[in-house]
Design a protein around this motif. Structure first.
Motif, mmCIF file in Angstrom:
data_model
loop_
_atom_site.group_PDB
_atom_site.id
_atom_site.type_symbol
_atom_site.label_atom_id
_atom_site.label_comp_id
_atom_site.label_asym_id
_atom_site.label_seq_id
_atom_site.Cartn_x
_atom_site.Cartn_y
_atom_site.Cartn_z
ATOM 1 N N ALA A 183 0.739 -1.149 0.014
ATOM 2 C CA ALA A 183 -0.042 0.161 0.138
ATOM 3 C C ALA A 183 0.822 1.369 -0.065
ATOM 4 C CB ALA A 183 -1.012 0.127 1.124
ATOM 5 N N ASP A 184 0.195 2.316 -0.536
ATOM 6 C CA ASP A 184 0.805 3.654 -0.139
ATOM 7 C C ASP A 184 -0.049 4.377 0.490
ATOM 8 O OD1 ASP A 184 2.961 3.347 -2.170
ATOM 9 O OD2 ASP A 184 1.820 3.313 -3.749
ATOM 10 N N PHE A 185 0.501 5.112 1.485
ATOM 11 C CA PHE A 185 -0.013 5.972 2.289
ATOM 12 C C PHE A 185 0.498 7.368 2.371
ATOM 13 C CE2 PHE A 185 -0.146 1.731 4.342
ATOM 14 C CZ PHE A 185 -1.506 1.504 4.692
ATOM 15 N N VAL A 186 -0.573 8.319 2.398
ATOM 16 C CA VAL A 186 -0.047 9.898 2.683
ATOM 17 C C VAL A 186 -1.049 10.225 3.843
ATOM 18 C CG1 VAL A 186 -0.092 12.144 1.676
ATOM 19 C CG2 VAL A 186 0.710 10.226 0.313
ATOM 20 N N LEU A 187 -0.280 10.785 4.904
ATOM 21 C CA LEU A 187 -1.058 10.960 5.952
ATOM 22 C C LEU A 187 -0.768 12.357 6.634
ATOM 23 C CD1 LEU A 187 0.324 9.176 8.875
ATOM 24 C CD2 LEU A 187 1.215 8.442 6.691
ATOM 25 N N ASP A 188 -1.402 12.595 7.601
ATOM 26 C CA ASP A 188 -1.326 13.905 8.452
ATOM 27 C C ASP A 188 -1.875 13.743 9.520
ATOM 28 O OD1 ASP A 188 -0.288 16.274 9.127
ATOM 29 O OD2 ASP A 188 -1.751 17.429 7.756
ATOM 30 N N SER A 189 -1.451 14.348 10.824
ATOM 31 C CA SER A 189 -2.260 14.135 12.041
ATOM 32 C C SER A 189 -1.783 15.544 12.818
ATOM 33 C CB SER A 189 -1.130 13.245 12.507
ATOM 34 O OG SER A 189 -1.402 12.942 14.030
ATOM 35 N N ASP A 190 -3.033 15.430 13.441
ATOM 36 C CA ASP A 190 -2.904 16.767 14.632
ATOM 37 C C ASP A 190 -3.079 15.917 16.179
ATOM 38 O OD1 ASP A 190 -5.426 15.591 14.568
ATOM 39 O OD2 ASP A 190 -6.408 17.810 14.501
ATOM 40 N N LEU A 191 -2.625 14.727 15.821
ATOM 41 C CA LEU A 191 -2.367 13.973 17.083
ATOM 42 C C LEU A 191 -0.941 13.911 17.804
ATOM 43 C CD1 LEU A 191 -4.349 11.988 19.212
ATOM 44 C CD2 LEU A 191 -3.428 10.189 17.510
ATOM 45 N N PRO A 192 -0.643 14.479 18.601
ATOM 46 C CA PRO A 192 0.723 14.464 19.269
ATOM 47 C C PRO A 192 1.110 12.975 19.738
ATOM 48 C CG PRO A 192 -0.922 15.436 20.841
ATOM 49 C CD PRO A 192 -1.560 15.236 19.808
ATOM 50 N N PRO A 193 2.585 12.732 19.215
ATOM 51 C CA PRO A 193 3.012 11.745 19.573
ATOM 52 C C PRO A 193 3.606 11.550 20.780
ATOM 53 C CG PRO A 193 4.606 12.740 18.260
ATOM 54 C CD PRO A 193 3.502 13.590 18.233
ATOM 55 N N SER A 194 3.892 10.294 21.527
ATOM 56 C CA SER A 194 4.585 10.435 22.937
ATOM 57 C C SER A 194 3.967 11.243 23.925
ATOM 58 C CB SER A 194 5.897 10.569 22.606
ATOM 59 O OG SER A 194 6.709 9.817 21.967
ATOM 60 N N ALA A 195 2.676 11.426 23.953
ATOM 61 C CA ALA A 195 1.688 12.079 24.626
ATOM 62 C C ALA A 195 0.731 11.261 25.623
ATOM 63 C CB ALA A 195 1.211 13.314 23.987
ATOM 64 N N GLY A 196 0.600 10.100 25.356
ATOM 65 C CA GLY A 196 -0.191 9.271 26.423
ATOM 66 C C GLY A 196 -1.467 9.063 25.392
ATOM 67 N N LEU A 197 -1.557 9.631 24.074
ATOM 68 C CA LEU A 197 -2.818 9.320 23.390
ATOM 69 C C LEU A 197 -2.776 8.372 22.601
ATOM 70 C CD1 LEU A 197 -3.207 13.155 22.441
ATOM 71 C CD2 LEU A 197 -4.200 11.861 24.472
#
Length: 557
Positions: A183-197
């Protein structure tokens, strides 16, 4: 809108997004409103997809057939660290999420590019990541992934999260050998990493769902518990040893409510409970990062889980002696399950009432306070080979495994998880917040403010005897899971001193990340200033908060 692979092209989606963001109703817009609850939020999400579609078209062409996917974070409000022990967790999904445009490939390459600085870019071939021969058990998967995490970099490389579920599914859900579509994925996030979420689990759910959709033969109608197993155990590929609660929350939560869930040994969704009006939930970033796949965080994360496992082996022996009929019924009910689940979990004691609370205190007294790896090998010898094999791969903590206090936390948290939804349904937000505070005490690593806190955190024999005699409620037991940090303890203490704040505790698996604060509506207007003055500025950390709007779980558009 994408019930089958390749239903719409990038160009067709671009037209639909342009129409929706221009105010024209349609099925894509209706789906966005269902997910996000309002027209402005739906338009914002679709605009983000518009950017991703443009990027995908530039790389792979506008005629490529794709799917759109959203995968949120999760915040578990009650039932911390017990999803893999049969406890009830009480999560909500976050409004913040990962969005991806996903295209199936004819070969087995998996490529992912993130437009967010939180992730990155990478690729791998499925055939080059598979083990040399089929794996026959969860124990073999554990051992293989331990070595693979070292070789491939574990959680340090974001592309490895795209391999987790697909590799587990390839080993345990498909005929061997088999050629797979990548698969090919292009993604974006407003979910912060390493934040317990659980941003990492959000990627795992996204990548797994599209892999299964791209390779449907034999997996067309996977039951939800099997799907959660692929997510959760698949994530072991990066070196952690968690359960399936985070992934279940990401997949199953619904807008506006807490969704109580049991994931181990069998999945069960309990009655959801709406969050009462007049209260806010806000996450504050501690500034401590929590990458559980690298040391020393990895040992800190895995040590209490090993303490749980040791306690559960001893619990089975205790039940065999004290309540054999109940144990036999439990095991008979699980006879058809995978052999790894034909056993007793901490949550069973609470949910099925296998022991009364006085009996449970007697069991805690029977547990050793601390066990070393050598103690565990000597005590269990070859009777628990899968458990022992897993310990061989783990680094032993300097102070050993604190079996009794970790088990006490597990029992107490299972009791809190069981009562949580009922408190919310009754509108008892203060009772709910009190349980949050007891739970955080169990995770606390700093010095305690008073003797009464130590009494319910470090369980001495005489204290347990008094609790048994007095009928002390199990949900008031803190125990010691010990995955907070000194900074999180400080942030929690400051928050609890603010007017309007009712409860505060760390979010997620611990060792860093964010703090959940529950309070009366608008409390953060005052708390923000206090935290900036007393926490963020003195420590040189950046102020960051996230308001939790309970939202819809992961899925395709």
């Amino acid at each position: 809108m994408t019930a089958e692979i390749g239903k719409l092209t990038v160009g067709q989606y671009v037209s639909l997004v342009d129409s929706a963001t221009g105010g024209q109703d349609g099925p894509l817009f209706e789906r966005a409103i269902h997910l996000h609850g309002s027209r402005p939020a739906a338009i914002d999400s679709l605009r983000r997809f518009g950017t991703l579609l443009d990027e995908f078209a530039g790389r792979f062409g506008a005629d490529r057939k794709v799917s759109l996917y959203e995968s949120p974070g999760r915040v578990n409000l009650m039932g911390m660290h017990v999803d893999h022990r049969g406890g009830i967790v009480n999560p909500v999904a976050t409004r913040e999420r990962i969005r991806a445009v996903c295209g199936r490939r004819d070969d087995d390459l998996v490529y992912a590019r993130s437009l967010s600085r939180n992730f990155g870019e990478g690729q791998f071939r499925i055939s080059e990541r598979l083990p040399e021969k089929p794996l026959g058990s969860l124990g073999e998967w554990l051992n293989w992934t331990e070595s693979e995490a070292v070789k491939m970099g574990g959680g340090r490389d974001f592309i490895n999260y795209f391999a987790c579920g697909p590799l587990y599914a390839a080993c345990f859900c498909y005929r061997w050998p088999q050629q797979f579509h990548g698969a090919d994925f292009v993604l974006d996030s407003d979910l912060p990493p390493s934040a317990g979420l659980s941003s990492s689990s959000a990627v795992v759910v996204l990548a797994t769902d599209f892999f299964l959709r791209s390779n449907p033969r034999g997996v067309e109608e996977l039951p939800i518990d099997r799907l959660l197993e692929i997510y959760g155990y698949g994530e072991w590929y990066i070196g952690t040893r968690g359960g399936t609660g985070d992934q279940a929350a990401i997949k199953l939560c619904r807008r506006g409510a807490v969704q109580p869930i049991i994931t181990t040994p069998q999945f069960r969704a309990c009655q959801s409970a709406p969050i009462p009006d007049g209260y806010d939930i806000v996450l504050y970033q501690s500034g401590d990062e929590a990458n559980k796949s690298v040391e020393p965080f990895k040992t800190g994360f895995n040590a209490p889980i090993i303490s749980y496992q040791a306690a559960e082996v001893l619990l089975g022996d205790y039940l065999r002696e004290r309540n054999p009929a109940a144990l036999d019924r439990l095991l008979a009910d699980r006879a058809a399950l995978d052999p790894k689940h034909q056993r007793v979990y901490l949550g069973d004691v609470v949910n099925e009432e296998l022991l009364s609370e006085p009996e449970l205190y007697r069991f805690l007294r029977s547990l050793p306070c601390v066990m070393t790896q050598q103690d565990i090998f000597s005590r269990f010898q070859s009777s628990e080979q899968g458990f022992l094999d897993g310990i061989k791969q783990a680094n032993e903590p300097e102070q050993g495994y604190h079996v009794r206090d970790a088990c006490a936390f597990g029992f107490g948290e299972c009791a809190r998880g069981k009562h949580a939804a009922g408190l919310l349904a009754d509108g008892d937000i203060r009772g709910f917040a009190h349980m949050m505070n007891v739970s955080q005490l169990g995770d606390r690593v700093g010095e305690l403010a008073d003797g009464s806190s130590g009494r319910v955190k470090f369980l001495e024999n005489d204290t347990l005897a008094t609790m048994e005699k007095d009928g002390f409620p199990l949900r008031e037991i803190a125990g010691d899971y010990h995955v907070s940090t000194a900074n999180i303890d400080r942030l929690v203490s400051i928050a609890l001193g603010c007017p309007g704040v009712l409860g505060a505790r760390l979010s997620g698996a611990g060792l860093g990340g964010m703090v959940i604060v529950l309070g009366e509506e608008g409390f953060d207007e005052t708390l923000d200033e206090i935290l900036i003055r007393d926490y963020y500025e003195p420590l040189g950390k950046q102020f960051q908060k996230t308001r939790i709007i309970p939202s819809e779980g992961a899925g395709f558009y």
